[in-house]
Design a protein around this motif. Structure first.
Motif, PDB file in Angstrom:
ATOM      1  N   ALA A 199       0.843  -1.192   0.000  1.00  0.00           N
ATOM      2  CA  ALA A 199       0.000   0.000   0.000  1.00  0.00           C
ATOM      3  C   ALA A 199       0.880   1.244   0.000  1.00  0.00           C
ATOM      4  O   ALA A 199       2.111   1.166   0.143  1.00  0.00           O
ATOM      5  N   ASP A 200       0.262   2.399  -0.159  1.00  0.00           N
ATOM      6  CA  ASP A 200       1.026   3.651  -0.232  1.00  0.00           C
ATOM      7  C   ASP A 200       1.883   3.884   1.005  1.00  0.00           C
ATOM      8  O   ASP A 200       2.955   4.489   0.919  1.00  0.00           O
TER       9      ASP A 200
ATOM     10  N   GLY B 260      -6.544  -0.309  -1.881  1.00  0.00           N
ATOM     11  CA  GLY B 260      -5.444   0.155  -1.037  1.00  0.00           C
ATOM     12  C   GLY B 260      -5.830   0.449   0.391  1.00  0.00           C
ATOM     13  O   GLY B 260      -5.002   0.912   1.174  1.00  0.00           O
TER      14      GLY B 260
END
Length: 425
Positions: free
Chosen positions: A315-316, A326
């Motif tokens: 994920a970010d 996400g």
């Protein structure tokens, strides 16, 4: 001493009023004189005073307890709303400090809370032992009238006791109304149920079956293989597994890896978090802020997590496990996948048993496996984030069918002695 006597005289006055021996007396005088505060007004103030800095799940539990108590502290006056509406208004608005994204209170809920404000009994009425006992008994009941879980009762009673201590400190009560009430919550079972603990063969089959849940393209199950594996091979709690991020991992090509656990993401709901998100970001359970825990990762788990990162990336914010968009994996999502997994992995004779019924049972299996392998309990407790006392009292359970293995060893030893001894040369 004066405050304690005031509380005692308050209870006597309540009984006098009931018997018609007194008129207009107000029981439970605090240091500031007779209190006219209603329980509802006090409970809303208590909830707001204890909101800052509390965990989102704690706020939720406090609101749930105060809601149950206020329902038992209301007069049955005309215009009473249905219980479902009462609970919704109390849970959603009465004991909540508005945060980001909170909408304006609906008119229907505002009318419900106006009725509660009028119907609420005075706080000092709790000095009446009969009412105090009725309130405590209300903590036993669920919405459907059945008996609540012991842990739920324990949490609600704890909130009530703490709130009344606050009322004494605040000067609204002369003494604690529950001091002389003999009412106890039954002690819950401390140890984990040994029937839930899967052995390594069963755990392996369960983890393998996770990947078959849902379509291959959507990867509903495949995304969670490593998530469940972290709970089994590393003994992680669900809120710890959800928060695992690649920068906190060492995943070598061969051998053991390492994870530094330093945060959790428990799911509580938008209403209870400061950010307005479903998950609350917290530190380690029952540990001071900023404390970390080092968890060795066995080669099997390292291989699974490496494959997961290769397939799905991160994920970010570096999290290993995330939804298609996400987001943070929700409680509902992984429980549904696990329910389908059990049907795929377990034989029909075991699907209706408690064996690995909940994802959390993978952690029970992990800790039991480590102890059965002869690992030092102090080391196991450190990896699990428990005390040694909690570990041995709660998790020191034999693996599923471990008795059969030990029975075979004992039978073999006895059989050796059943044979006649060989003649001496």
């Amino acid at each position: 001493m004066v405050a304690d006597l005031a509380g005692e005289f308050g209870a006597e006055l309540v009984r006098a009023i009931r018997a018609g021996l007194a008129q207009g007396a107000s029981p439970g005088h605090g240091p500031r004189g007779p209190s006219k505060l209603t329980w509802y007004a006090f409970a809303t103030e208590y909830a707001r005073a204890h909101w800052p800095g509390r965990a989102a799940k704690t706020r939720d539990e406090v609101s749930d307890a105060l809601t149950a108590i206020i329902l038992a502290m209301c007069w049955d006056i005309p215009g009473k709303p249905k219980e479902q509406l009462l609970r919704r208004a109390l849970r959603h608005w009465a004991f909540v400090v508005p945060g980001p994204g909170h909408q304006e209170m609906p008119a229907e809920d505002r009318l419900v809370l106006q009725w509660v404000g009028k119907a609420s009994r005075p706080l000092v009425d709790l000095h009446d032992p009969n009412l105090a006992r009725d309130v405590l008994e209300s903590l036993r009941r669920k919405l459907d009238g059945g008996e609540a879980a012991m842990e739920t009762m324990r949490h609600k009673r704890k909130v009530l006791v703490h709130a009344l201590h606050y009322a004494v400190e605040w000067g609204e009560l002369g003494s604690h109304p529950l001091q002389k009430i003999r009412w106890r919550v039954p002690k819950p079972a401390v140890a984990a149920d040994p029937r839930v603990v899967a052995n390594p063969y069963q755990a392996r089959d369960l983890l393998r079956a996770v990947s078959y849940v849902g379509s291959y393209r959507r990867a509903r199950g495949r995304r969670l293989v490593g998530f469940f594996a972290g709970m089994y091979y590393a003994g992680l709690r669900p809120e710890e597994a959800v928060a695992v991020a690649l920068p906190d991992c060492r995943l070598p090509r061969t051998g053991w890896g390492r994870l530094i656990v330093h945060r959790t993401l428990p799911q509580a709901g938008k209403r209870w978090t400061d950010t307005g998100q479903y998950h609350d970001e917290r530190g380690l359970k029952n540990r001071p802020p900023g404390e970390t825990r080092v968890v060795p990762l066995p080669p099997q788990l390292v291989a699974l997590w490496r494959e997961h990162v290769t397939t799905f990336g991160t994920a970010d914010d570096g999290r290993l496990f995330f939804s298609e968009r996400g987001g943070i994996i929700s409680y509902t999502t992984y429980h549904r996948v696990w329910h389908e997994t059990r049907d795929l992995a377990l034989p029909p004779a075991l699907t209706n048993t408690p064996l690995a019924k909940r994802p959390y049972d993978l952690r029970h299996s992990a800790l039991s496996t480590w102890l059965c392998a002869g690992a030092d309990p102090a080391e196991v407790a450190q990896r699990a984030g428990n005390s040694v006392e909690v570990l041995l009292s709660r998790h020191a359970k034999c693996l599923y069918d471990r008795q059969s293995i030990n029975n075979q060893r004992i039978e073999g030893l006895l059989s050796d002695y059943d044979r006649p001894p060989e003649p001496a040369e």
